[in-house]
Design an enzyme around this catalytic site. Sequence first.
Site, PDB file in Angstrom:
ATOM      1  N   HIS A 160      24.877 -10.875  -6.552  1.00 52.66           N
ATOM      2  CA  HIS A 160      24.507 -11.128  -7.952  1.00 52.66           C
ATOM      3  C   HIS A 160      23.261 -10.300  -8.277  1.00 52.66           C
ATOM      4  CE1 HIS A 160      23.400 -13.008 -11.626  1.00 52.66           C
ATOM      5  NE2 HIS A 160      22.341 -13.617 -11.114  1.00 52.66           N
ATOM      6  N   ASN A 200      20.652  -8.661 -15.788  1.00 54.08           N
ATOM      7  CA  ASN A 200      21.361  -9.828 -15.268  1.00 54.08           C
ATOM      8  C   ASN A 200      22.408 -10.280 -16.294  1.00 54.08           C
ATOM      9  OD1 ASN A 200      22.196 -12.310 -14.327  1.00 54.08           O
ATOM     10  ND2 ASN A 200      20.136 -13.101 -13.951  1.00 54.08           N
ATOM     11  N   CYS A 257      24.817 -18.407 -12.490  1.00 57.58           N
ATOM     12  CA  CYS A 257      24.978 -17.043 -11.970  1.00 57.58           C
ATOM     13  C   CYS A 257      25.929 -16.990 -10.782  1.00 57.58           C
ATOM     14  CB  CYS A 257      23.624 -16.467 -11.580  1.00 57.58           C
ATOM     15  SG  CYS A 257      22.593 -16.204 -13.019  1.00 57.58           S
TER      16      CYS A 257
HETATM   17  O1  UT7 Z   1      20.220 -15.156 -12.146  1.00 56.81           O
HETATM   18  C1  UT7 Z   1      19.761 -16.472 -12.109  1.00 56.81           C
HETATM   19  C2  UT7 Z   1      18.664 -16.599 -11.164  1.00 56.81           C
HETATM   20  N1  UT7 Z   1      17.461 -15.983 -11.688  1.00 56.81           N
HETATM   21  C3  UT7 Z   1      16.704 -15.290 -10.861  1.00 56.81           C
HETATM   22  O2  UT7 Z   1      17.051 -15.119  -9.725  1.00 56.81           O
HETATM   23  C4  UT7 Z   1      15.367 -14.809 -11.371  1.00 56.81           C
HETATM   24  C5  UT7 Z   1      14.287 -15.107 -10.365  1.00 56.81           C
HETATM   25  N2  UT7 Z   1      12.950 -14.755 -10.797  1.00 56.81           N
HETATM   26  C6  UT7 Z   1      12.538 -13.468 -10.965  1.00 56.81           C
HETATM   27  O3  UT7 Z   1      13.301 -12.555 -10.838  1.00 56.81           O
HETATM   28  C7  UT7 Z   1      11.071 -13.230 -11.230  1.00 56.81           C
HETATM   29  O4  UT7 Z   1      10.348 -14.406 -11.025  1.00 56.81           O
HETATM   30  C8  UT7 Z   1      10.783 -12.688 -12.659  1.00 56.81           C
HETATM   31  C9  UT7 Z   1      11.283 -11.264 -12.796  1.00 56.81           C
HETATM   32  C10 UT7 Z   1      11.433 -13.569 -13.707  1.00 56.81           C
HETATM   33  C11 UT7 Z   1       9.270 -12.655 -12.895  1.00 56.81           C
HETATM   34  O5  UT7 Z   1       8.642 -11.848 -11.916  1.00 56.81           O
HETATM   35  P1  UT7 Z   1       7.360 -12.381 -11.132  1.00 56.81           P
HETATM   36  O6  UT7 Z   1       6.925 -11.325 -10.221  1.00 56.81           O
HETATM   37  O7  UT7 Z   1       7.723 -13.727 -10.554  1.00 56.81           O
HETATM   38  O8  UT7 Z   1       6.319 -12.495 -12.291  1.00 56.81           O
HETATM   39  P2  UT7 Z   1       5.519 -13.796 -12.790  1.00 56.81           P
HETATM   40  O9  UT7 Z   1       6.431 -14.714 -13.512  1.00 56.81           O
HETATM   41  O10 UT7 Z   1       4.727 -14.342 -11.653  1.00 56.81           O
HETATM   42  O11 UT7 Z   1       4.513 -13.145 -13.814  1.00 56.81           O
HETATM   43  C12 UT7 Z   1       3.436 -12.306 -13.381  1.00 56.81           C
HETATM   44  C13 UT7 Z   1       2.656 -11.872 -14.593  1.00 56.81           C
HETATM   45  C14 UT7 Z   1       2.274 -13.015 -15.513  1.00 56.81           C
HETATM   46  O12 UT7 Z   1       1.003 -12.732 -16.043  1.00 56.81           O
HETATM   47  P3  UT7 Z   1      -0.310 -13.480 -15.469  1.00 56.81           P
HETATM   48  O13 UT7 Z   1      -0.058 -14.930 -15.676  1.00 56.81           O
HETATM   49  O14 UT7 Z   1      -0.378 -13.092 -14.031  1.00 56.81           O
HETATM   50  O15 UT7 Z   1      -1.404 -12.896 -16.305  1.00 56.81           O
HETATM   51  C15 UT7 Z   1       3.274 -12.953 -16.608  1.00 56.81           C
HETATM   52  O16 UT7 Z   1       2.802 -13.485 -17.825  1.00 56.81           O
HETATM   53  O17 UT7 Z   1       3.450 -10.994 -15.388  1.00 56.81           O
HETATM   54  C16 UT7 Z   1       3.486 -11.470 -16.725  1.00 56.81           C
HETATM   55  N3  UT7 Z   1       4.776 -11.114 -17.310  1.00 56.81           N
HETATM   56  C17 UT7 Z   1       5.028  -9.940 -17.897  1.00 56.81           C
HETATM   57  N4  UT7 Z   1       4.246  -8.875 -18.117  1.00 56.81           N
HETATM   58  C18 UT7 Z   1       4.792  -7.814 -18.744  1.00 56.81           C
HETATM   59  C19 UT7 Z   1       5.899 -11.867 -17.335  1.00 56.81           C
HETATM   60  N5  UT7 Z   1       6.890 -11.177 -17.950  1.00 56.81           N
HETATM   61  C20 UT7 Z   1       6.366  -9.990 -18.301  1.00 56.81           C
HETATM   62  C21 UT7 Z   1       6.873  -8.865 -18.956  1.00 56.81           C
HETATM   63  N6  UT7 Z   1       6.062  -7.807 -19.152  1.00 56.81           N
HETATM   64  N7  UT7 Z   1       8.148  -8.806 -19.381  1.00 56.81           N
END
Ligand code: UT7
Length: 329
Positions: free
Chosen positions: A253, A283, A112
């Site tokens: 980004h 993204n 990225c």
């Molecule tokens: O560009 C390259 C660099 N990349 C980045 O900078 C991305 C960095 N990371 C992020 O932006 C975030 O970590 C994400 C957007 C990918 C995820 O957000 P988060 O707040 O960190 O969510 P999480 O991974 O902690 O997931 C929280 C919950 C989980 O459920 P449980 O385990 O708490 O029951 C996930 O399974 O949300 C669930 N979840 C979803 N729920 C509904 C994960 N994806 C989804 C979804 N819809 N699409």
Amino acid sequence: MRAIISGVGHYVPDKILSNSDLEKMVDTDDEWITSRTGIKERRILDKEKGTSYMATKAAQVVLEETRTSPEELDLILLATVTPDMPVPSAVSFVQRDLGASNSWGFDINGGCTGFMCALTTGTQFIESGRHQKVLVIGADKMSAITNYEDRTTCVLFGDAAGAVLLESSGKDDLGIQDFIMHLDGAGAESLTIAGGGSIYPASHETVDKKMHYIYQDGKTVFKHAVVGMADVSAKIVERNNLGDNDIRFFIPHQANYRIIDAAAKKIGLDPERVVININKYGNTTAATIPLAMSETYRSNKLQKGDWVVLAAFGAGFTWGSVLLRWALD
Ligand code: UT7
């Protein structure tokens, strides 16, 4: 002698994939996607087209608007993690399709941060006096490496391209003024496409295990991205003796609205100075920064002499910032 951005353009495919479309594909909802990422929709390129198609389109906008003929280009740098094929470089197709017969070029895989890797590389060729016209493109067809059965990644990514032309300014007070770039391989396993390389060449097993799709440990990447982007952005402003109010635009980004917000708050920028278009495109990896820059320029918000900070964080981990003074009227 500084390198200036003498033209900027972008291309996005027409097809829109909205949050409500994704609700029908995986167990997700608009509320989760919007509140966790800021994304509402993304663009998807036709299946049969490759990244070079979008890169060429964005480049054509730049060449047309700067009245540059393709033969005048000395070098084309294409930042991408989704080349049309493993070999040859995607820039080979771009060079052919543009008719840039006097140009050499190569692809850059900086995740990225790829556009900034390419921009700072191109800057060196201009500053050294070796080249007069360098085209820098960031383009990714993320839909080609996204698993649309995995809700943790498929809501994040989209397809797009952006491009800038670098030329010599003849003046030191305009153009790319400074950059800070980092690589920390300790984060290498946190954001990967494991299959199709030399460790795991494509096989039935790699396909069955879905190893050709993007994988990320979102939480780990998130934590490092907030700290990394804020640190390099603050540092580049400080070491050039600028205050937060001197910065007209912060063009980061676009990976997650919350990462951008946290980084902007850490460097004390008010929201009006922070460019955000993640809601429309998601993204798009190497394309986010030139796409956001092109849209900002086209909305007549950028004036000659404006200070602009670019910042990115991505696979590698790679991260960095660029400080520039806008040179276009
Ligand atoms: O560009 C390259 C660099 N990349 C980045 O900078 C991305 C960095 N990371 C992020 O932006 C975030 O970590 C994400 C957007 C990918 C995820 O957000 P988060 O707040 O960190 O969510 P999480 O991974 O902690 O997931 C929280 C919950 C989980 O459920 P449980 O385990 O708490 O029951 C996930 O399974 O949300 C669930 N979840 C979803 N729920 C509904 C994960 N994806 C989804 C979804 N819809 N699409």
